[in-house]
Scaffold this active site. Structure first.
Site, PDB file in Angstrom:
ATOM      1  N   CYS A 201       0.839  -1.203   0.000  1.00 56.22           N
ATOM      2  CA  CYS A 201       0.000   0.000   0.000  1.00 56.22           C
ATOM      3  C   CYS A 201       0.874   1.254   0.000  1.00 56.22           C
ATOM      4  CB  CYS A 201      -0.900  -0.016   1.236  1.00 56.22           C
ATOM      5  SG  CYS A 201      -1.840   1.501   1.449  1.00 56.22           S
ATOM      6  N   CYS A 204       0.204   3.213   3.519  1.00 61.75           N
ATOM      7  CA  CYS A 204       0.691   2.769   4.834  1.00 61.75           C
ATOM      8  C   CYS A 204       1.734   1.655   4.767  1.00 61.75           C
ATOM      9  CB  CYS A 204      -0.482   2.310   5.699  1.00 61.75           C
ATOM     10  SG  CYS A 204      -1.100   0.661   5.270  1.00 61.75           S
ATOM     11  N   CYS A 217      -6.378  -1.874   0.557  1.00 64.18           N
ATOM     12  CA  CYS A 217      -5.429  -2.199   1.624  1.00 64.18           C
ATOM     13  C   CYS A 217      -6.227  -2.678   2.818  1.00 64.18           C
ATOM     14  CB  CYS A 217      -4.597  -0.968   1.987  1.00 64.18           C
ATOM     15  SG  CYS A 217      -3.572  -1.247   3.442  1.00 64.18           S
ATOM     16  N   CYS A 220      -5.218  -0.076   6.123  1.00 66.28           N
ATOM     17  CA  CYS A 220      -5.614   1.331   6.316  1.00 66.28           C
ATOM     18  C   CYS A 220      -6.883   1.709   5.557  1.00 66.28           C
ATOM     19  CB  CYS A 220      -4.475   2.271   5.925  1.00 66.28           C
ATOM     20  SG  CYS A 220      -4.246   2.458   4.140  1.00 66.28           S
ATOM     21  N   ASP A 338      21.503  -0.215 -16.080  1.00 62.40           N
ATOM     22  CA  ASP A 338      21.254  -1.427 -15.292  1.00 62.40           C
ATOM     23  C   ASP A 338      20.256  -2.310 -16.041  1.00 62.40           C
ATOM     24  OD1 ASP A 338      20.297  -3.303 -13.487  1.00 62.40           O
ATOM     25  OD2 ASP A 338      20.229  -1.914 -11.797  1.00 62.40           O
TER      26      ASP A 338
END
Length: 412
Positions: A201, A204, A217, A220, A338
């Site tokens: 999330c 949170c 979520c 929260c 990368d």
């Protein structure tokens, strides 16, 4: 500029003229379009030039990890139904390139601007947009791009309290988190194929629950907002529940999603979905992407895929096996150096396709394909790969600079 009661100051005019001259010199020297160097020179002479050029335009900003160049083109086509448009159609999407594009649009009513994710907040501050389209956020250029959660946070802070109408994809939790600080959001159910950057999330840090197409979520209560526009198969559903057919020359589900978001943006400016979607049919290719070209008496379709989410979408639209596939990967400055992202891509989706590998980092890609149990050949260059391909249209998938190399080689 059209209807401009406050013409550009002498300094701004000088900056525009100097920028155009430098861009023309760059083009003449064969160094590309010149838009970036021209914009840099212009901004050096007048640091407020971008704001001045945007002040008489109705501006739309488009930002995302994937699909922003195409969506910018689709929105520009749709808005031409309502007036002249200036746009950075070639994808120069940082302040210098954007300034250059706007300097060329003296009679425009609308500015449709693609913006690199990292520059969105600053460009929004300078251009005072009427509308901002946020499509998706996923991992990209791992050596230098901020982690996606940080990008979402930058968007959230930079757009807090904005007057702009935000058109946002409600299926991407990071986009929803970023847009939720804005008072005026139109939610579009545009879908999300790649979910690997949105399992925690953004609010949170809790674990996201993803039943079906929904998400929330459990800790929260942060959850998917209810959309007012939606992509449904081959149709866009508008806020009144009417279904409008999408007819595109561009392939794949991702482009239908781009069209759905574009229709929602066009409606903000009073262009009805039917008109907007009909105009989008004009777009055949975007900066060479999706073009079918002839090379060594073979048909090659050129497809750009820059990161795991982009490769996943691209695999879903290629011709079925045994269509031959050429993959090309570089790791130059513009790509990000990368290449560990190759391990995030599910190459088992290419099973049954004869695969040919080229590009600066062909050996990195070969190792990845070996682990995915794919049959492939490493080739020296595009010419050799095409000559080894069995019959059928050849799908050529490349990341950013590899794609530019291919376009130069095939004369596109």
């Amino acid at each position: 500029m059209a209807g401009n009661s406050d013409p550009l100051s002498p300094r701004a005019k000088l900056a525009v003229t100097a920028g155009k001259a430098v861009a023309a010199a760059s083009r003449a020297a064969g160094r590309g379009s010149g838009s970036v160097i021209g914009g840099r020179v212009a901004l050096k002479l007048d640091p407020d030039l971008l704001a001045r050029l945007a002040q008489n335009l109705d501006v739309v900003l488009v930002s995302a990890t994937n699909g922003k160049t195409t969506t910018t083109r689709l929105i520009a086509e749709a808005l031409r139904a309502a007036g002249p448009v200036v746009s950075n159609a070639l994808g120069a999407n940082m302040p210098a390139g954007i300034t250059s594009a706007l300097a060329g649009g003296s009679d425009a009513k609308f500015g449709v601007i693609e913006v690199d994710e990292k520059y969105l907040a600053g460009v929004a501050r300078d251009t005072d947009p009427k509308c901002i389209a946020l499509l998706n956020l996923s991992r990209d250029q791992l050596d230098r791009a901020a982690e996606t959660r940080m990008l979402a946070e930058n968007w959230r802070e930079g757009l807090a309290g904005t007057k702009a109408v935000i058109v946002a994809n409600c299926d991407d939790p990071l986009v929803v988190w970023a847009a939720s600080s804005s008072p005026n959001v139109i939610w579009v159910a545009a879908g999300q194929m790649w979910k690997d950057d949105a399992w925690s999330c953004p609010s949170c840090g809790g674990v996201m629950q993803r039943p079906g197409d929904d998400w929330f979520c459990g800790e929260c209560g942060f959850r998917r907002p209810t959309p007012t526009w939606a992509l449904s198969g081959d149709h866009v559903l508008d806020p009144h529940g009417s279904a409008w057919p999408i007819h595109l020359q561009l392939p794949g589900r991702a482009n239908k999603a781009n069209a759905a978001s574009s229709a929602a943006v066009a409606a903000v400016f009073g262009v009805p979905p039917q008109v907007a979607l009909e105009r989008m049919y004009q777009v055949q290719a975007v900066a060479g992407r999706y073009d079918v070209v002839q090379f060594h008496n073979r048909d090659l379709r050129l497809l750009l895929a820059k990161n795991p989410a982009g490769w996943l979408e691209t695999f879903s639209l290629i011709d079925p096996p045994p269509a031959p596939v050429i993959l090309s990967v570089n790791a130059r400055g513009a790509d990000g150096t990368d290449t560990s992202w190759l391990w995030d891509v599910d190459y088992t989706r290419l099973t049954g396709h004869p695969i040919f590998v080229i590009g600066d980092r062909k050996l990195d890609l070969a190792v990845r394909l070996e682990v995915a149990n794919q049959h492939f050949q490493v080739c020296d260059d595009l010419d050799q790969a095409v000559q080894l391909c069995p019959p059928g249209r050849i799908e050529v998938i490349a990341n950013y600079t590899a794609f530019q190399d291919l376009r130069r080689r095939v004369g596109n």
